[in-house]
Design a protein around this motif. Structure first.
Motif, PDB file in Angstrom:
ATOM      1  N   TYR A  11       0.856  -1.191   0.000  1.00  0.00           N
ATOM      2  CA  TYR A  11       0.000   0.000   0.000  1.00  0.00           C
ATOM      3  C   TYR A  11       0.893   1.242   0.000  1.00  0.00           C
ATOM      4  O   TYR A  11       1.670   1.451   0.938  1.00  0.00           O
ATOM      5  CB  TYR A  11      -0.929   0.015   1.223  1.00  0.00           C
ATOM      6  CG  TYR A  11      -1.734   1.299   1.327  1.00  0.00           C
ATOM      7  CD1 TYR A  11      -2.804   1.523   0.460  1.00  0.00           C
ATOM      8  CD2 TYR A  11      -1.401   2.281   2.256  1.00  0.00           C
ATOM      9  CE1 TYR A  11      -3.537   2.695   0.535  1.00  0.00           C
ATOM     10  CE2 TYR A  11      -2.131   3.465   2.332  1.00  0.00           C
ATOM     11  CZ  TYR A  11      -3.200   3.668   1.467  1.00  0.00           C
ATOM     12  OH  TYR A  11      -3.910   4.833   1.528  1.00  0.00           O
ATOM     13  N   ASN A  12       0.808   2.028  -1.072  1.00  0.00           N
ATOM     14  CA  ASN A  12       1.608   3.254  -1.199  1.00  0.00           C
ATOM     15  C   ASN A  12       3.069   3.004  -0.821  1.00  0.00           C
ATOM     16  O   ASN A  12       3.662   3.718  -0.014  1.00  0.00           O
ATOM     17  CB  ASN A  12       1.022   4.366  -0.331  1.00  0.00           C
ATOM     18  CG  ASN A  12      -0.298   4.885  -0.876  1.00  0.00           C
ATOM     19  OD1 ASN A  12      -0.728   4.503  -1.977  1.00  0.00           O
ATOM     20  ND2 ASN A  12      -0.952   5.766  -0.148  1.00  0.00           N
ATOM     21  N   ASP A  38      -1.923  -5.296  -4.390  1.00  0.00           N
ATOM     22  CA  ASP A  38      -2.021  -3.852  -4.193  1.00  0.00           C
ATOM     23  C   ASP A  38      -3.315  -3.554  -3.446  1.00  0.00           C
ATOM     24  O   ASP A  38      -4.415  -3.862  -3.913  1.00  0.00           O
ATOM     25  CB  ASP A  38      -2.028  -3.128  -5.542  1.00  0.00           C
ATOM     26  CG  ASP A  38      -2.260  -1.641  -5.368  1.00  0.00           C
ATOM     27  OD1 ASP A  38      -1.380  -0.971  -4.804  1.00  0.00           O
ATOM     28  OD2 ASP A  38      -3.351  -1.161  -5.754  1.00  0.00           O
ATOM     29  N   ASP A  39      -3.163  -2.941  -2.262  1.00  0.00           N
ATOM     30  CA  ASP A  39      -4.312  -2.730  -1.371  1.00  0.00           C
ATOM     31  C   ASP A  39      -4.889  -1.323  -1.551  1.00  0.00           C
ATOM     32  O   ASP A  39      -4.969  -0.529  -0.617  1.00  0.00           O
ATOM     33  CB  ASP A  39      -3.870  -2.939   0.083  1.00  0.00           C
ATOM     34  CG  ASP A  39      -5.047  -3.016   1.041  1.00  0.00           C
ATOM     35  OD1 ASP A  39      -6.086  -3.598   0.665  1.00  0.00           O
ATOM     36  OD2 ASP A  39      -4.921  -2.492   2.164  1.00  0.00           O
ATOM     37  N   SER A  41      -3.719   1.286  -3.421  1.00  0.00           N
ATOM     38  CA  SER A  41      -2.731   2.361  -3.336  1.00  0.00           C
ATOM     39  C   SER A  41      -3.174   3.591  -4.120  1.00  0.00           C
ATOM     40  O   SER A  41      -3.841   3.490  -5.167  1.00  0.00           O
ATOM     41  CB  SER A  41      -1.378   1.886  -3.880  1.00  0.00           C
ATOM     42  OG  SER A  41      -0.846   0.853  -3.085  1.00  0.00           O
ATOM     43  N   THR A  45       2.230   2.518  -6.919  1.00  0.00           N
ATOM     44  CA  THR A  45       2.597   1.154  -6.512  1.00  0.00           C
ATOM     45  C   THR A  45       2.081   0.113  -7.497  1.00  0.00           C
ATOM     46  O   THR A  45       2.825  -0.796  -7.908  1.00  0.00           O
ATOM     47  CB  THR A  45       2.059   0.852  -5.104  1.00  0.00           C
ATOM     48  OG1 THR A  45       2.756   1.669  -4.153  1.00  0.00           O
ATOM     49  CG2 THR A  45       2.239  -0.606  -4.734  1.00  0.00           C
ATOM     50  N   THR A  63      -5.205  -6.629  -7.349  1.00  0.00           N
ATOM     51  CA  THR A  63      -5.535  -5.332  -6.762  1.00  0.00           C
ATOM     52  C   THR A  63      -6.916  -5.390  -6.128  1.00  0.00           C
ATOM     53  O   THR A  63      -7.783  -6.165  -6.557  1.00  0.00           O
ATOM     54  CB  THR A  63      -5.469  -4.219  -7.823  1.00  0.00           C
ATOM     55  OG1 THR A  63      -5.660  -2.947  -7.187  1.00  0.00           O
ATOM     56  CG2 THR A  63      -6.521  -4.415  -8.911  1.00  0.00           C
ATOM     57  N   ASN A  66      -8.955  -0.796  -0.563  1.00  0.00           N
ATOM     58  CA  ASN A  66      -8.162  -0.838   0.664  1.00  0.00           C
ATOM     59  C   ASN A  66      -8.879  -1.597   1.786  1.00  0.00           C
ATOM     60  O   ASN A  66      -9.993  -1.265   2.154  1.00  0.00           O
ATOM     61  CB  ASN A  66      -7.846   0.583   1.119  1.00  0.00           C
ATOM     62  CG  ASN A  66      -6.938   0.597   2.338  1.00  0.00           C
ATOM     63  OD1 ASN A  66      -7.392   0.776   3.458  1.00  0.00           O
ATOM     64  ND2 ASN A  66      -5.661   0.368   2.123  1.00  0.00           N
ATOM     65  N   ALA A  72      -5.174  -7.571   2.744  1.00  0.00           N
ATOM     66  CA  ALA A  72      -4.325  -7.787   1.569  1.00  0.00           C
ATOM     67  C   ALA A  72      -3.549  -9.097   1.697  1.00  0.00           C
ATOM     68  O   ALA A  72      -3.391  -9.850   0.718  1.00  0.00           O
ATOM     69  CB  ALA A  72      -3.372  -6.607   1.397  1.00  0.00           C
TER      70      ALA A  72
END
Length: 395
Positions: A11-12, A38-39, A41, A45, A63, A66, A72
């Protein structure tokens, strides 16, 4: 079937993602699937993950909206097909031979999971430092180089770092346990750890640093904000897990004291603007304990310091009052300690005086002996010979 599934929630993480991924892709052990989640982002990312997937067929990218690191990681786990599972944080670094060494240990010793050590890297100061939580010296002292069962090491189980990235797991063990990471909790590792532990019987501690844990300003801010209050729910979930597996009574004294101590530690670390919020939630939780059927069991098990912390929460109306009560307790305790230290010092001083008298007696004996030797007939008779020998040494 692939041998190791590596799961990387992200994440980011764009600032550190390349180093983390490179440390996995370039492992000496190559039979991997690398599952990146990918949570949701908001930086680049996802694009970077997709770039790595285009370069290496072992990299899979998923993906989702969030859900936090727990959600994740669960997503990644649901995709895993490997014989073994390794969890990697997207801002850390794994030694390039780590998975090969851990795989060989798992195969040779037929383990449920293997534990290893980590070192911290301070991104802001560019310095490395060790932390006993991640190097686990107490665990090594107890288990040495032996395969062990958690049932045989008592409270030493609490000296094991709960982080999933410091272990390589049997996938069958994870499936058998049904272990998952709680959603929306920043201390999500704890419950997964205890679920795995209580389903294990063959564990090994590999006394080697294989992982570099990155510490930076943004991670510290994240860990000391209002989400620190998650420690309250996490501790209650740990209690429930111990109860569900029938192990609570064996460890209740340690768990009760650990709960109060850890919650207070998190409170002390939290940024000042979140202190009142944290205090309010802490007080709500402690007041529930007073009305619980196990209250006497809990309260009578607390050590003096933790009992004081618990009472101070209950008796305080706000975090200012709580802080003041704790300061008064510490002052009182510190004022008592010097008296104890003074008594100890006086005792040591008496022993030193006694030893000093003995030494003086020994010195007197030696002096008397020296005088008698100098006045002896043999000493006087050999005087010319000694003078001649001194003359020869000067030539």
């Amino acid at each position: 079937m692939v041998e190791i599934s590596v799961i990387i929630p992200a994440y980011n993480a764009i600032d550190y993602l390349d180093e983390a991924l490179d440390s996995i892709i370039n492992q000496s052990f190559e039979d991997l699937e690398i599952i990146c989640v990918d949570d949701g982002s908001t930086d680049t990312t996802l694009e970077r993950l997709e770039y790595y997937a285009s370069k290496d067929s072992r990299v899979q990218v998923y993906t989702q909206e969030n859900q936090g690191p727990g959600g994740a990681t669960n997503t990644g786990l649901s995709k895993a097909k490997g014989k073994y599972v390794y969890f990697m944080d997207a801002d850390d670094i794994l030694d390039l031979n780590a998975l090969e060494e851990l795989y060989n240990i798992m195969e040779e010793k037929e383990l449920d999971f293997v534990i290893f050590k980590a070192i911290n890297y301070d991104q802001d100061t560019d310095k490395y430092f060790e932390d006993s939580y991640f190097t686990m010296p107490r665990l090594h002292e107890v288990v040495g180089d032996d395969v062990f069962d958690w049932r045989d090491i008592g409270n030493t189980i609490f000296d094991i770092c709960v982080t999933p990235w410091s272990k390589l797991y049997s996938h069958d063990l994870i499936k058998k346990s049904g272990a998952q990471f709680p959603l929306e909790l920043i201390y999500h590792d704890n419950i997964f750890f205890w679920e795995i532990m209580f389903n294990s019987s063959r564990i090994y501690f590999y006394d080697k640093i294989l992982y570099t844990r990155r510490v930076h300003s943004s991670s510290l801010v994240h860990s000391h904000n209002e989400k620190s209050v998650h420690t309250i729910k996490t501790n209650n979930l740990i209690f429930k897990t111990f109860m569900d597996y029938g192990h609570f009574e064996d460890f209740k004294e340690f768990l009760y004291n650990r709960k109060v101590r850890l919650i207070n530690t998190r409170y002390n670390l939290i940024m000042v603007e979140f202190k009142e919020f944290f205090f309010t939630e802490m007080k709500k939780d402690f007041e529930k304990i007073i009305g619980h059927e196990k209250y006497y069991d809990f309260y009578s098990s607390l050590y003096a310091k933790n009992k004081s912390l618990f009472n101070n929460v209950i008796e305080s109306n706000n975090h200012f009052e709580y802080d003041l009560r704790n300061e008064l307790y510490d002052l009182k305790t510190n004022n008592e300690n010097p008296n104890k230290e003074l008594k100890s010092l006086k005792k040591k001083n008496r022993k030193l005086n006694k030893d000093n008298k003995k030494l003086k007696k020994e010195i007197k004996k030696l002096n008397d002996f020296n005088k008698s030797l100098l006045s002896s007939k043999s000493w006087k008779l050999t005087k010319p010979l000694r003078a001649f020998m001194n003359f020869l040494r000067k030539l």
